[in-house]
Design a protein around this motif. Structure first.
Motif, short mmCIF file in Angstrom:
data_model
loop_
_atom_site.label_atom_id
_atom_site.label_comp_id
_atom_site.label_asym_id
_atom_site.label_seq_id
_atom_site.Cartn_x
_atom_site.Cartn_y
_atom_site.Cartn_z
N LEU A 98 0.83 -1.20 0.00
CA LEU A 98 0.00 0.00 0.00
C LEU A 98 0.87 1.25 0.00
CD1 LEU A 98 -2.56 -1.19 2.69
CD2 LEU A 98 -2.85 -1.25 0.21
N GLU A 99 1.93 1.24 0.80
CA GLU A 99 2.80 2.40 0.90
C GLU A 99 3.51 2.66 -0.42
OE1 GLU A 99 6.96 2.68 2.95
OE2 GLU A 99 5.45 3.19 4.46
N SER A 100 4.02 1.61 -1.05
CA SER A 100 4.80 1.80 -2.27
C SER A 100 3.95 2.25 -3.45
CB SER A 100 5.54 0.49 -2.63
OG SER A 100 4.60 -0.56 -2.85
N VAL A 115 -4.49 5.51 -1.37
CA VAL A 115 -5.18 6.51 -0.57
C VAL A 115 -6.28 5.89 0.28
CG1 VAL A 115 -6.55 8.62 -0.64
CG2 VAL A 115 -4.65 8.32 -2.23
N SER A 116 -7.11 5.03 -0.33
CA SER A 116 -8.26 4.47 0.38
C SER A 116 -8.50 3.05 -0.11
CB SER A 116 -9.51 5.32 0.15
OG SER A 116 -9.98 5.16 -1.18
N ILE A 117 -9.51 2.43 0.48
CA ILE A 117 -9.86 1.06 0.15
C ILE A 117 -10.19 0.89 -1.34
CG2 ILE A 117 -12.30 1.36 0.73
CD1 ILE A 117 -12.35 -1.43 1.81
N ALA A 118 -10.65 1.98 -1.99
CA ALA A 118 -11.01 1.89 -3.41
C ALA A 118 -9.80 1.59 -4.29
CB ALA A 118 -11.67 3.19 -3.86
N LEU A 167 -12.88 -8.43 -7.91
CA LEU A 167 -13.15 -7.45 -6.86
C LEU A 167 -13.36 -6.08 -7.49
CD1 LEU A 167 -13.23 -6.40 -3.89
CD2 LEU A 167 -10.74 -6.11 -4.08
N LEU A 168 -14.46 -5.43 -7.09
CA LEU A 168 -14.78 -4.10 -7.60
C LEU A 168 -15.18 -3.21 -6.43
CD1 LEU A 168 -15.08 -2.72 -10.43
CD2 LEU A 168 -17.52 -3.18 -10.25
N ILE A 169 -14.60 -2.00 -6.35
CA ILE A 169 -14.92 -1.05 -5.28
C ILE A 169 -15.05 0.33 -5.90
CG2 ILE A 169 -14.23 -0.05 -3.08
CD1 ILE A 169 -12.47 -2.47 -2.60
N SER A 199 -22.95 0.63 4.34
CA SER A 199 -21.93 0.99 3.36
C SER A 199 -21.25 2.31 3.71
CB SER A 199 -22.55 1.09 1.96
OG SER A 199 -23.53 2.12 1.92
N THR A 200 -21.93 3.19 4.47
CA THR A 200 -21.28 4.42 4.91
C THR A 200 -20.23 4.09 5.96
OG1 THR A 200 -23.06 4.74 6.51
CG2 THR A 200 -23.28 5.89 4.43
N GLY A 201 -19.09 4.73 5.83
CA GLY A 201 -17.98 4.47 6.74
C GLY A 201 -17.03 3.39 6.26
N GLN A 202 -17.31 2.76 5.12
CA GLN A 202 -16.46 1.67 4.64
C GLN A 202 -15.26 2.17 3.84
OE1 GLN A 202 -19.04 -0.98 2.43
NE2 GLN A 202 -19.57 -2.14 4.26
#
Length: 762
Positions: A71-73, A77-80, A89-91, A133-136
């Motif tokens: 994630l760092e490299s 930014v976010s789970i998306a 997998l789709l976000i 779904s809010t907060g995810q």
């Protein structure tokens, strides 16, 4: 016959792959004996997908594990940002709700922010389930690992996991002073500051972690007159964790946190000829726009969305010798408000002012241990309780706001579960268990009736009880190879439509969804652990699908509700790999193929023609058969390949180069009849072969890259990273929605982004 053939082909493919890998195992074992100390081997990843600590390659579940360094490299930014990284997998972000995410795994999804509906894919943070779904849509700075579990996980994670689970673990307070800090600046005047500090408070006993993340942006939308930015906002997360170690056998972890966000509530108009709102378009070019580049220009000043969510989580672990006991208590509440100009015209015709409150409490108790050396277990109980209130006002065709809805909803769930591993023969292991769940939902809605009188439709409630079993068998002929097969059931609770605005829609419950899932797979470590390869095939029977359907009625003229609309069959193949071909280079990739088909999916709408005195001149029933349309958020192909190359410069200086390509096939975002096409059958069935083309997201080719320079600084290290996301500037809708005959709107995906990060950790 086709189903039988597919299962047979799936099992034969898996068996053939397993045997081919197994035949190469002896040679690889010989190499391992001479290269056992090769530092370039892929290290074991410890996961907790089955509420146990075990390696990824020894876990008989189709899953992808993502560690913090990845994630760092990638400057995530976010789970998306992980969509497309794991197969199927789709976000996407749902901008009309606070930090809301639309998540789909293997084509099983549900895209709605209403608190009366449960998610299809569970997001679990530090063991606690987020009930809506809010907060995810979480910030990724303080993440230790992410596990994407594909397929039903109702046995250990709960009822609303028929699609899968995203299991997120954040860092725990450390016993030594340490921390990491980061600043970022990027496109659209986006600025971020993030920090985590670990502080020992009482030697060997009490440790603390404090964290704070803040991001603000001007937004990437442009206003149609002066091209000024729209879609801006800011998001803040902050909190603290305290770890108390009473002894080697008992510890307690308390986390207190809060998320606060404000953002422009931007939507883009995609209404077309034949829809009512296009009769009132005031600016040339507002109607009949494309759903790619046109989305980034808006005609209305956006409303504001605000979200505030405090939460507390307490985890306690006690090692009592033969058994380990775990207690997990979570409290979360939220307040969100949203002012939306939904049609996004220069002259507003439909505006909504929404205010909601939500709170959830959950308690889980688990016991784990071993009956014998070859038999281990996890058993436990779970309690969940939530309630919410929605207060909504609406303005139609430029009129004053009127009270369009007040809704109160409740949800309770009680469950008991057990999961058992039994190695009944050498190298052959049986995993079995199940979960019994009792759910109760209640709803009370008040709204204007047919005469415009504000009416309370009454309190309604209903209960459901369901047992969901799971059985799997895995065989490990060598340490580097595992073959497995499983059957599991999934269940998502029924409920009431929080959008129901008349007597029938507000009081009629929908029933639970159910899935039967068959899966077979192989996990292998090859070439002296320089390559891991995981393959899986699955077949899912999906019944009583809870589908969003728009019908005529209510004070706004249309009601969007949920019904058990159809059944479906979903099948597919998944693969992912990690390779280290040379020193310093890591390559990862994934591929997902998905095929789905509805059956028995019809929707009925009454119609009538009246004269000036409201006398009915003619009436009938429109029947639409949607069985031939696509399931939503279900791209046929998802694929990715990425690499990370580390080059040592000497004196602990290092350069890291990261690059990645993700492909996401086209997919629909709503089951929707194209209202611009006149209905042919007034008193018959109209067969639809596709959804409204405006709700179809175009295929995505996403290219990301970053370059980092790391150097020692003051007892720690400094990292300077330049990055780019979506370098090919692939544009299109993130979400799209139509309301038959009235209007249509969409939100846009993030375009090309550049930025720089400066970080320090010690």
């Amino acid at each position: 016959m086709k189903i039988i053939n597919f299962r047979r082909q799936l099992l034969l493919t898996t068996f053939a792959s397993s045997m081919a890998i197994a035949m190469s195992a002896p040679a690889q074992a010989a190499d391992a004996s001479t290269q056992a100390n090769d530092s370039n081997q892929i290290q074991d990843i410890i996961v907790s997908a089955r509420r146990r600590n075990e390696t990824l390659q020894q876990t008989p579940i189709a899953m992808t594990a993502i560690v913090a360094s990845q994630l760092e490299s990638k400057a995530s930014v976010s789970i998306a940002d992980i969509q497309g990284t794991a197969p199927n997998l789709l976000i996407t972000q749902q901008v009309t709700g606070g930090a809301a995410a639309n998540i789909s795994i293997r084509g099983l999804s549900f895209a709605d922010i209403e608190k009366s509906f449960d998610p299809t894919v569970a997001v679990v943070v530090d063991g606690a389930f987020i009930g809506t779904s809010t907060g995810q849509l979480l910030d990724f700075f303080d993440i230790d690992s992410i596990e994407v579990l594909r397929g039903p996980q109702g046995n250990l994670f709960g009822r609303n996991t028929i699609g899968g689970v995203i299991n997120i673990k954040r860092s725990r307070p450390k016993e030594e002073l340490g921390g990491k800090f980061e600043m970022e600046y990027g496109s659209f005047n986006t600025m971020s500051e993030r920090g985590v500090l670990h502080v020992p408070l009482v030697k060997d006993k009490l440790f603390a972690k404090v964290f704070a993340f803040h991001t603000q942006t001007d937004g990437f939308y442009k206003y149609y007159t002066d091209r000024s930015p729209r879609g801006g906002g800011n998001n803040t997360n902050f909190g603290a964790s305290f770890l108390y170690k009473a002894s080697e056998d008992f510890d307690a972890l308390l986390t207190l946190e809060k998320q606060v966000s404000e953002q422009d509530n931007v939507v883009s108009n995609i209404s077309g000829t034949g829809e009512v709102f296009c009769l009132f378009a005031a600016v040339p070019g507002e109607c009949n726009r494309n759903t790619t580049k046109d989305l980034y220009t808006v005609f209305a000043d956006p409303g504001q969305a605000r979200y505030s969510s405090p939460a507390a989580t307490l985890e306690m672990n006690w090692n009592a010798g033969l058994v380990k006991l775990t207690s997990l208590t979570n409290y979360r509440e939220s307040k969100d408000s949203s002012y939306e100009d939904v049609d996004s015209f220069a002259e507003p015709f439909y505006k909504v002012d929404r205010h909601s409150k939500y709170r959830q409490i959950s308690q889980e108790l688990r016991a784990s241990g071993q009956f014998a050396e070859n038999f281990d277990f996890v058993v436990g109980g779970y309690f969940f309780d939530s309630k919410y209130t929605l207060n909504q006002k609406t303005s139609l065709f430029g009129g004053d706001f009127y009270q369009s809805q007040i809704t109160h909803g409740t949800s309770q769930s009680v469950a008991a579960f057990g999961d058992f591993n039994w190695e009944f023969l050498p190298k052959l292991r049986l995993n079995f268990g199940g979960r019994v769940t009792h759910d109760k939902k209640g709803l009370d809605t008040s709204a204007p009736d047919g005469a415009g009188v504000f009416t309370d439709f009454g309190w309604n409630h209903k209960s459901w009880t369901k047992f969901t079993p799971k059985v799997s068998l895995d065989y490990r002929p060598t340490h580097d190879l595992m073959v497995y097969g499983s059957w599991s059931q999934g269940y998502r609770s029924g409920g009431f439509s929080g959008r129901g605005l008349d007597q029938v829609s507000a009081t009629t419950p929908f029933n639970p969804e159910k899935v039967n899932s068959f899966e077979a797979g192989v996990k292998a470590e090859l070439f002296d652990r320089r390559l891991t390869l995981n393959l899986a095939g699955f077949y899912v029977k999906y019944k009583d699908i809870q589908e969003t359907i728009t019908k005529s009625g209510g004070s706004t003229g249309n009601i969007t509700i949920v019904e058990n609309a159809a059944s479906a069959k979903v099948k597919g193949i998944e693969a992912d790999f990690t390779a280290r071909p040379i020193d310093g280079l890591t390559v990862r990739g994934s591929l997902g193929y998905l095929h789905n088909r509805f059956s028995g999916f019809t929707n009925k709408e009454a119609w009538s023609i009246t004269d000036g005195d409201d006398n009915v001149l003619d009436s009938g029933l429109h029947i639409y058969d949607y069985s031939g349309v696509n399931m939503i958020y279900a791209p046929k192909i998802t694929a990715s390949v990425s690499f990370e190359y580390k080059y040592e410069l000497g004196n602990d200086h290092q350069v890291r180069l990261n690059g990645g390509y993700r492909y996401i096939g086209a997919y629909d975002q709503q089951v929707s009849r194209d209202a611009r096409i006149p209905t042919i059958q007034d008193n018959g069935t109209t067969v639809l072969t596709s959804n409204d083309p405006r709700v179809r997201a175009n295929k995505q080719s996403l290219l990301d890259a970053s370059l980092s320079y790391i150097l020692p600084t003051g007892g720690g290290e400094t990292r300077i990273t330049v990055f780019g996301r979506n370098l090919l500037d692939n544009r299109g809708p993130a979400t799209a929605f139509t309301v038959a005959g009235l209007w249509s709107f969409a939100t846009a995906r993030e375009p090309r982004v550049y930025g720089v990060q400066v970080g320090y950790k010690f």
